[in-house]
Design a protein around this motif. Structure first.
Motif, PDB file in Angstrom:
ATOM      1  N   UNK A 346      44.877 -12.541  60.012  1.00 52.24           N
ATOM      2  CA  UNK A 346      43.656 -12.050  59.367  1.00 52.24           C
ATOM      3  C   UNK A 346      42.414 -12.702  59.966  1.00 52.24           C
ATOM      4  N   UNK A 347      42.470 -14.002  60.196  1.00 54.85           N
ATOM      5  CA  UNK A 347      41.303 -14.677  60.765  1.00 54.85           C
ATOM      6  C   UNK A 347      41.041 -14.236  62.200  1.00 54.85           C
ATOM      7  N   UNK A 348      42.083 -13.980  62.965  1.00 57.44           N
ATOM      8  CA  UNK A 348      41.876 -13.487  64.333  1.00 57.44           C
ATOM      9  C   UNK A 348      41.262 -12.094  64.317  1.00 57.44           C
ATOM     10  N   UNK A 349      41.647 -11.276  63.358  1.00 56.76           N
ATOM     11  CA  UNK A 349      41.027  -9.956  63.228  1.00 56.76           C
ATOM     12  C   UNK A 349      39.545 -10.080  62.887  1.00 56.76           C
ATOM     13  N   UNK A 350      39.188 -11.026  62.043  1.00 52.67           N
ATOM     14  CA  UNK A 350      37.779 -11.229  61.713  1.00 52.67           C
ATOM     15  C   UNK A 350      36.986 -11.718  62.908  1.00 52.67           C
ATOM     16  N   UNK A 351      37.590 -12.592  63.702  1.00 54.43           N
ATOM     17  CA  UNK A 351      36.898 -13.060  64.905  1.00 54.43           C
ATOM     18  C   UNK A 351      36.718 -11.923  65.898  1.00 54.43           C
ATOM     19  N   UNK A 352      37.728 -11.061  66.040  1.00 52.55           N
ATOM     20  CA  UNK A 352      37.612  -9.912  66.940  1.00 52.55           C
ATOM     21  C   UNK A 352      36.551  -8.926  66.461  1.00 52.55           C
ATOM     22  N   UNK A 353      36.344  -8.849  65.151  1.00 51.03           N
ATOM     23  CA  UNK A 353      35.314  -7.957  64.606  1.00 51.03           C
ATOM     24  C   UNK A 353      33.918  -8.542  64.689  1.00 51.03           C
ATOM     25  N   UNK A 354      33.760  -9.759  65.191  1.00 51.43           N
ATOM     26  CA  UNK A 354      32.443 -10.371  65.339  1.00 51.43           C
ATOM     27  C   UNK A 354      31.994 -11.168  64.137  1.00 51.43           C
ATOM     28  N   UNK A 355      32.915 -11.557  63.272  1.00 50.99           N
ATOM     29  CA  UNK A 355      32.562 -12.306  62.068  1.00 50.99           C
ATOM     30  C   UNK A 355      32.866 -13.784  62.222  1.00 50.99           C
ATOM     31  N   UNK A 356      32.981 -14.256  63.436  1.00 52.52           N
ATOM     32  CA  UNK A 356      33.372 -15.640  63.628  1.00 52.52           C
ATOM     33  C   UNK A 356      32.231 -16.612  63.826  1.00 52.52           C
ATOM     34  N   UNK A 357      31.008 -16.102  63.955  1.00 49.24           N
ATOM     35  CA  UNK A 357      29.861 -16.984  64.218  1.00 49.24           C
ATOM     36  C   UNK A 357      28.865 -17.030  63.065  1.00 49.24           C
ATOM     37  N   UNK A 358      29.224 -16.461  61.938  1.00 49.43           N
ATOM     38  CA  UNK A 358      28.317 -16.448  60.789  1.00 49.43           C
ATOM     39  C   UNK A 358      28.578 -17.677  59.916  1.00 49.43           C
ATOM     40  N   UNK A 359      28.112 -18.818  60.373  1.00 49.90           N
ATOM     41  CA  UNK A 359      28.303 -20.063  59.633  1.00 49.90           C
ATOM     42  C   UNK A 359      27.252 -20.158  58.535  1.00 49.90           C
ATOM     43  N   UNK A 360      27.696 -20.483  57.356  1.00 50.70           N
ATOM     44  CA  UNK A 360      26.794 -20.658  56.215  1.00 50.70           C
ATOM     45  C   UNK A 360      26.281 -22.101  56.245  1.00 50.70           C
ATOM     46  N   UNK A 361      25.158 -22.295  56.918  1.00 52.78           N
ATOM     47  CA  UNK A 361      24.613 -23.642  57.047  1.00 52.78           C
ATOM     48  C   UNK A 361      24.022 -24.151  55.736  1.00 52.78           C
ATOM     49  N   UNK A 362      23.605 -23.252  54.874  1.00 58.04           N
ATOM     50  CA  UNK A 362      23.106 -23.697  53.567  1.00 58.04           C
ATOM     51  C   UNK A 362      24.224 -24.375  52.766  1.00 58.04           C
ATOM     52  N   UNK A 363      25.407 -23.764  52.780  1.00 56.54           N
ATOM     53  CA  UNK A 363      26.536 -24.379  52.082  1.00 56.54           C
ATOM     54  C   UNK A 363      26.986 -25.669  52.766  1.00 56.54           C
ATOM     55  N   UNK A 364      26.873 -25.736  54.092  1.00 56.28           N
ATOM     56  CA  UNK A 364      27.275 -26.939  54.815  1.00 56.28           C
ATOM     57  C   UNK A 364      26.386 -28.120  54.462  1.00 56.28           C
ATOM     58  N   UNK A 365      25.063 -27.890  54.382  1.00 54.08           N
ATOM     59  CA  UNK A 365      24.141 -28.957  54.030  1.00 54.08           C
ATOM     60  C   UNK A 365      24.023 -29.161  52.526  1.00 54.08           C
ATOM     61  N   UNK A 366      24.548 -28.224  51.732  1.00 56.75           N
ATOM     62  CA  UNK A 366      24.495 -28.376  50.289  1.00 56.75           C
ATOM     63  C   UNK A 366      23.144 -28.093  49.683  1.00 56.75           C
ATOM     64  N   UNK A 367      22.374 -27.145  50.258  1.00 60.75           N
ATOM     65  CA  UNK A 367      21.062 -26.776  49.727  1.00 60.75           C
ATOM     66  C   UNK A 367      21.087 -25.294  49.371  1.00 60.75           C
ATOM     67  N   UNK A 368      20.341 -24.873  48.334  1.00 60.93           N
ATOM     68  CA  UNK A 368      20.323 -23.450  47.976  1.00 60.93           C
ATOM     69  C   UNK A 368      19.440 -22.649  48.919  1.00 60.93           C
TER      70      UNK A 368
END
Length: 522
Positions: A346-368
């Motif tokens: 499933x994750x490889x299919x998402x990467x092939x669909x172009x959904x592999x670079x959408x990192x949620x940096x707000x959640x990573x830093x813990x800010x709204x």
């Protein structure tokens, strides 16, 4: 020459313990480890040392402690062992072995050193529950042996501290002979065992409090208790195996409190201590997937798949059989492997669909989302100070590494590499969020400037329109009409036009409608 010689076995075990070769001690006495699943059925291929340990005077106590302590699959293993013992009780070889074991049964004083030495080794290996039971058992056996020996002593040497008073100088020069003869360990060893037992109980209580707080939905309280365990402020020894499990637990608490960056950092530390620790790999893969870093999550899942393949091929988990893997059992590997394969697809299919670079940096830093610049700067500053790559390897200096294949330099290198990867991700997220915040601030300034310009133009247009002269207010006295006699109707007079009436009322301004009506009627 004599594989069953008790003095030689004790000396060898104590020498290995002094040389910090704790794994060799555990392999030598693993039949006494309570959590080690081992059936006590008769086996002709067993080694002489294991048969000696099972047939010793405290062999029943060892079997009872193995059957009753913290063994996740102990119901099945104990029932199977009991069935095998019951079925083999009529076998001639089994009867012969039991008779020989009964004839060669030794006293408890000769086997108490097994529990004391193995308990210390289990503590250094991170088997805290086993260490508690073994140390308590050894201390109880030593106390019972001392009580039996104190019967023949005089009244002034009844306490264990004065036990060496009645011993001659020749016996004092040979403490091992005296401890073996009297059944009581030396005073220094008894004190060290008591201190070690108190330290282990304190660590277990704090970990239990942290787990209970996490289960109760109090992640901040769980983090506080895990910090007490991992900081080791009192200078106590903390084995790296126990610290690895506590790091994974604190990562779960950080994730529950909405701090994924700290959780990923704890997983990195755990994997630096033990790269084959399955719960740490699972937790880091889940965290990276939750923030949108799918390629990095796939890398951890591929590593986890290799560990599952090796476990299915070898029929056992990575590492020694007596070392726990954070609650992971061999019987669970097959189902977990199937789920892992489906998840990877499933994750490889998402990467092939172009959904592999959408990192949620707000959640990573813990800010709204939509936060102010001050919040972003504060969160980034705190994470940078805590997760700086230069300080990433300092945690390993407070731990005790007992793995022959992992030294301090290897742990430092791997911790620094994983911390550098996380640090770069945080810097990238900070620049991304700050660019978005700056764009929003620029758009807000443009909107404010445009509204100010429009308001100024409206004021200028209003100022350019000429003002009409205001009419002066004239106070017209109101006269009350006297009653007149009704005259006969006169012929109708022509109505006055507005042009003729305008000079009469020009300049008059009155808000009283009654007065205006009276004037018009007159």
């Amino acid at each position: 020459m004599s594989p069953r010689m008790e003095a030689a076995l004790e000396l060898r075990a104590r020498a290995l313990l002094a040389l910090r070769r704790y794994r060799d001690v555990a392999e030598m006495l693993r039949d006494y480890i309570p959590s080690c699943a081992k059936s006590c059925a008769g086996d002709d291929t067993a080694t002489s040392s294991s048969s000696t340990s099972c047939s010793s005077g405290s062999g029943d106590l060892a079997c009872a402690s193995r059957a009753g302590l913290l063994s996740p699959g102990r119901e099945l293993s104990v029932s199977g062992a009991g069935a095998s013992r019951f079925l083999c009780c009529l076998d001639v070889s089994e009867i012969k072995r039991r008779v020989v074991a009964g004839l060669s049964r030794s006293s408890e004083a000769e086997t108490q050193w097994r529990y004391l030495v193995l308990g210390q080794a289990c503590f250094h290996l991170g088997l805290m529950e086993d260490a508690v039971v073994l140390l308590q058992t050894g201390r109880r056996l030593a106390t019972a042996a001392f009580r039996r020996e104190s019967v023949c002593w005089s009244e002034d040497s009844f306490s264990p501290s004065n036990s060496t008073a009645n011993v001659p100088a020749a016996s004092r020069r040979a403490p091992s002979k005296y401890s073996q003869a009297s059944g009581m360990p030396p005073a220094s060893e008894a004190d060290s065992v008591s201190q070690l037992l108190a330290h282990v109980k304190l660590l277990l209580r704090r970990r239990a409090a942290a787990v209970a707080a996490l289960d109760a939905g109090l992640p901040a309280e769980a983090v506080r208790h895990f910090n007490k365990v991992l900081d080791a402020r009192r200078g106590g020894v903390l084995p790296h195996s126990f610290a690895t499990a506590c790091l994974v637990g604190r990562a779960a608490a950080f994730r529950a409190s909405g701090r994924p960056a700290d959780a990923i950092a704890d997983c990195n530390r755990a994997l630096a201590l033990d790269p084959a620790f399955i719960p740490a790999l699972r937790a880091r893969a889940d965290l990276l997937e939750s923030v949108g870093a799918i390629p990095d999550s796939l890398r951890d899942l591929d590593h986890l798949k290799l560990l599952y393949d090796a476990a299915l091929r070898d029929g056992k988990l990575p590492g020694p059989s007596w070392r726990p893997q954070g609650g992971v059992r061999q019987r669970e590997i097959a189902g977990a492997h199937r789920e892992l394969v489906a998840r990877v697809q499933q994750l490889r299919a998402r990467v092939a669909a172009g959904d592999g670079c959408n990192v949620d940096y707000y959640a990573l830093l813990g800010v709204p989302r939509g936060c102010a610049r001050s919040e972003v700067v504060r969160a980034h500053l705190l994470l940078t100070l805590k997760l700086k790559p230069d300080r990433s390897a300092s945690f390993a200096e407070r731990l005790e590494l007992v793995d022959e294949h992992r030294d301090l330099d290897a742990v430092r290198d791997q911790a620094r590499m994983s911390a550098l990867f996380l640090y770069r991700m945080l810097q990238k997220g900070y620049s991304h969020i700050m660019s978005a915040v700056l764009d929003e601030e620029a758009a807000a300034r443009q909107r404010a400037a445009a509204s100010a310009t429009m308001q100024q133009q409206e004021e200028e247009e209003l100022a350019a329109v000429p003002e009409s002269p205001k009419p002066e207010r004239v106070n017209i006295p109101v006269q009350v009409a006297e009653p007149e006699t009704i005259a006969p109707p006169s012929p109708p007079t022509p109505r006055l036009s507005a042009a003729a009436m305008s000079p009469m009322f020009q300049g008059a301004f009155c808000r009283d409608m009654a007065v205006v009506g009276t004037l018009l009627s007159r």
